[in-house]
Design a protein around this motif. Structure first.
Motif, PDB file in Angstrom:
ATOM      1  N   GLN A  59       0.831  -1.206   0.000  1.00  0.00           N
ATOM      2  CA  GLN A  59       0.000   0.000   0.000  1.00  0.00           C
ATOM      3  C   GLN A  59       0.865   1.255   0.000  1.00  0.00           C
ATOM      4  N   ASN A  60       1.957   1.231   0.753  1.00  0.00           N
ATOM      5  CA  ASN A  60       2.877   2.371   0.770  1.00  0.00           C
ATOM      6  C   ASN A  60       3.555   2.557  -0.589  1.00  0.00           C
ATOM      7  N   ASN A  66       1.717   9.279  -5.867  1.00  0.00           N
ATOM      8  CA  ASN A  66       2.079  10.649  -5.494  1.00  0.00           C
ATOM      9  C   ASN A  66       3.078  11.245  -6.477  1.00  0.00           C
ATOM     10  N   GLN A  72       1.043   4.056  -2.992  1.00  0.00           N
ATOM     11  CA  GLN A  72       0.838   5.471  -2.659  1.00  0.00           C
ATOM     12  C   GLN A  72       2.019   6.315  -3.110  1.00  0.00           C
TER      13      GLN A  72
END
Length: 90
Positions: free
Chosen positions: A52-53, A60, A56
């Motif tokens: 998930q990181n 971004n 993300q």
């Protein structure tokens, strides 16, 4: 950041998404046959958080990874940027 540096950045971030996604898939396959293994469950949770990181971080820097993550309300911007497999950052 120039275009080549941007592409390297996005390629590196996408590679992280692939690697962490593989770890999640691998943990899921193991849990399918060992559903009560507490170490495997902990590993899955850790791998899932890393995935998930990674997603993300990619989004971004480089834009949506999946078309279902486009959040624009006034224009379908999925077509504007290079798609994840084409490289490039916003």
């Amino acid at each position: 950041m120039n275009q080549t540096t941007s592409q390297l950045c996005c390629n590196s971030l996408l590679n992280q998404v692939y690697q962490t996604g593989f770890a999640v898939d691998d943990a899921i396959l193991f849990l399918d046959t060992h559903p009560s293994d507490s170490s495997a469950l902990a590993y899955y949770q850790q791998a899932r958080a890393l995935y998930q990181n990674a997603v993300q971080a990619y989004e971004n820097q480089c834009g949506p990874l999946f078309m279902t993550d486009v959040n624009d309300r006034n224009y379908w911007s999925w077509l504007n940027d290079p798609w994840p497999w084409e490289g490039g950052c916003n």
